[in-house]
Scaffold this motif. Structure first.
Motif, PDB file in Angstrom:
ATOM      1  N   GLY A  36       0.838  -1.194   0.000  1.00 36.26           N
ATOM      2  CA  GLY A  36       0.000   0.000   0.000  1.00 36.26           C
ATOM      3  C   GLY A  36       0.866   1.235   0.000  1.00 36.26           C
ATOM      4  N   ASN A  37       0.407   2.265   0.688  1.00 33.58           N
ATOM      5  CA  ASN A  37       1.182   3.507   0.714  1.00 33.58           C
ATOM      6  C   ASN A  37       2.274   3.480   1.777  1.00 33.58           C
ATOM      7  N   ASN A  38       2.620   2.264   2.236  1.00 35.87           N
ATOM      8  CA  ASN A  38       3.821   2.097   3.076  1.00 35.87           C
ATOM      9  C   ASN A  38       5.070   2.035   2.221  1.00 35.87           C
ATOM     10  N   ALA A  39       4.885   1.953   0.894  1.00 39.71           N
ATOM     11  CA  ALA A  39       6.017   1.941  -0.030  1.00 39.71           C
ATOM     12  C   ALA A  39       6.226   3.346  -0.587  1.00 39.71           C
ATOM     13  N   ILE A  50       9.691  13.388  -7.863  1.00 36.04           N
ATOM     14  CA  ILE A  50       8.340  12.863  -7.739  1.00 36.04           C
ATOM     15  C   ILE A  50       8.382  11.613  -6.870  1.00 36.04           C
ATOM     16  N   VAL A  51       7.605  11.619  -5.786  1.00 34.10           N
ATOM     17  CA  VAL A  51       7.533  10.467  -4.885  1.00 34.10           C
ATOM     18  C   VAL A  51       6.150   9.838  -5.030  1.00 34.10           C
ATOM     19  N   LEU A  52       6.142   8.570  -5.419  1.00 32.01           N
ATOM     20  CA  LEU A  52       4.895   7.827  -5.595  1.00 32.01           C
ATOM     21  C   LEU A  52       4.779   6.773  -4.501  1.00 32.01           C
ATOM     22  N   PHE A  79      -4.562   8.340  -1.259  1.00 30.91           N
ATOM     23  CA  PHE A  79      -4.625   8.387  -2.724  1.00 30.91           C
ATOM     24  C   PHE A  79      -5.005   9.780  -3.210  1.00 30.91           C
ATOM     25  N   MET A  80      -5.979  10.416  -2.568  1.00 28.09           N
ATOM     26  CA  MET A  80      -6.402  11.746  -3.007  1.00 28.09           C
ATOM     27  C   MET A  80      -5.273  12.763  -2.856  1.00 28.09           C
ATOM     28  N   VAL A  81      -4.520  12.652  -1.755  1.00 25.04           N
ATOM     29  CA  VAL A  81      -3.377  13.561  -1.550  1.00 25.04           C
ATOM     30  C   VAL A  81      -2.324  13.322  -2.619  1.00 25.04           C
ATOM     31  N   GLU A  82      -2.038  12.048  -2.891  1.00 28.34           N
ATOM     32  CA  GLU A  82      -1.024  11.720  -3.888  1.00 28.34           C
ATOM     33  C   GLU A  82      -1.466  12.157  -5.286  1.00 28.34           C
TER      34      GLU A  82
END
Length: 423
Positions: A36-39, A50-52, A79-82
């Motif tokens: 998930g967004n732990n990566a 750019i950090v994804l 996800f919305m922030v990213e």
């Protein structure tokens, strides 16, 4: 070659982002299949950084379709922030170039709260990111998780959250004694987010099936590394998903096909974030030098990465565990110009000398054996590498019995040498 998997071959943070970005430019579809967004993948494009975290690297290429597969645990708010950050970088995200599986498991506020409370107040610190990843996979496995499709119906979402909260409420009230929102409040929050995400939600399994039938080129983008795999990693100091090649089949799908090439991204040394045993860790000035020169700080948490020499027994293990067919040796420039250079070629473990790790090995009890290598001082300005660096590469290749297909020596897209053709 129709399909390529890019897998972290160590404990993550190997430099997958840039290589995924470069090879993604040659593909039609780029797929995330776990985690998930732990990566975090950091990609340098000109003067832009750019950090994804959730969004696949394919979004940087207008011809690519990026897919978030059903094996990913999905935080709608993150996800919305990213998405906003990516849009501010000049990248337009639409339902045509970004597709999210409607079967993704949703990270709720409860999952994040439980993750944080366990890490802060529990008896064992795993070193999690606190993003709610583990508790979300727990909900999934116990068959009481929330799926992305649930966010589109407020009544269904509320009912499922009420059932989901029953056990957690006992923990929040009696064990951790912390505040938490009601199921109705959490349902309303997720439902509103779901309205914004709904245009991207789709049946990604069928989309990938059709893409394969049309002979499109697919790249599967792994997060973390094999040594953090829930089954193959250094348990319990692991993540909660299958970070190895096997996660592709369970987390995205490759209908009727197998992976053409599995590329393991490998630092020229070894790093680890968080808790857990680390056989080749350096606690001296050399380790600090590598950390500083390599900029070894996590893209997601900013935490310092522990640093050590290249661990070949662990690398040989990940080659076998994830069916790697070649590796990319990254951050080679960090080792250039050092006064000493070593690799670990074996362990002394339980009265034996072994040259390959295996599932369940107690890495806290191994004694690493080192081979001293000749130092190199390449500046990477010419097309050829020094004999000393070539010897270092050859040592790795002969030990793991697969080729080094890529050499990377800096964060820029241009700081890379391909020794093998991909696509």
């Amino acid at each position: 070659m129709q399909s390529l998997a890019i897998i972290g071959s160590q404990w993550g943070d190997e430099g997958k982002g840039k290589i995924t970005d470069l090879l993604g430019a040659k593909c039609d579809v780029v797929v995330r299949y776990q985690g998930g967004n732990n990566a975090g993948h950091t990609i340098i494009v000109g003067d832009k950084k750019i950090v994804l975290h959730l969004i696949p690297s394919g979004v940087l290429h207008s011809h690519c379709t990026s897919v978030i597969g059903h094996g990913v645990v999905f935080d709608p708010e993150a996800f919305m922030v990213e998405m906003e950050n990516v849009s501010n970088s000049g990248i337009n995200l639409t339902s045509e170039n970004l597709k999210i599986s409607s079967n993704c498991s949703i990270i709720t506020y409860y999952n994040k709260l439980l993750d944080g409370q366990r890490e802060a107040k529990g008896p064992v610190k795993i070193g999690t990111t606190g993003k709610g990843i583990g508790p979300t996979y727990e909900d999934k496995i116990s068959r009481k998780g929330i799926k992305l499709r649930d966010l589109f119906d407020l009544d269904i979402l509320t009912t499922k959250l009420e059932a989901n909260l029953i056990e957690k409420e006992a923990l929040f009230k009696n064990l951790y004694r912390c505040d938490y929102p009601s199921a109705q409040e959490e349902a309303k929050r997720l439902y509103e987010l779901g309205k914004k995400i709904k245009p991207f939600a789709t049946d990604t399994f069928s989309f990938l099936d059709q893409s394969i039938r049309e002979n499109k080129k697919l790249l599967y983008e792994g997060a973390q590394g094999v040594l953090l795999d829930i089954d193959y990693g250094s348990y319990p100091f692991v993540t909660s998903s299958n970070t190895s090649c096997g996660g592709i089949y369970t987390g995205a799908g490759l209908p009727g096909k197998s992976i053409s090439e599995v590329l393991g991204i490998t630092k020229a040394y070894t790093t680890r974030v968080g808790e857990g045993p680390f056989p080749t860790e350096l606690f001296d000035d050399v380790g600090e030098f590598i950390q500083t020169k390599g900029g070894e700080f996590g893209a997601t948490t900013g935490r310092k990465r522990r640093c050590g020499w290249l661990d070949l027994p662990l690398l040989k293990y990940t080659v076998k565990a994830s069916n790697l067919t070649s590796i990319a040796l990254t951050k080679v420039d960090v080792l250039s110009g050092m006064d000493t250079l070593k690799v670990c070629y074996a362990y002394e473990y339980e009265g034996e000398t072994i040259d390959c790790a295996y599932p369940g090995i107690d890495l806290s009890k191994v004694k690493p054996l080192y081979k001293k290598m000749k130092c190199f001082s390449d500046d990477f300005k010419s097309d050829t590498l020094s004999k000393e660096l070539e010897d270092y590469i050859k040592e790795v290749e002969q030990f793991i019995e697969i080729p080094v297909g890529i050499i990377a020596y800096g964060p820029e897209r241009s700081e890379i040498k391909f020794r093998k053709d991909y696509f």
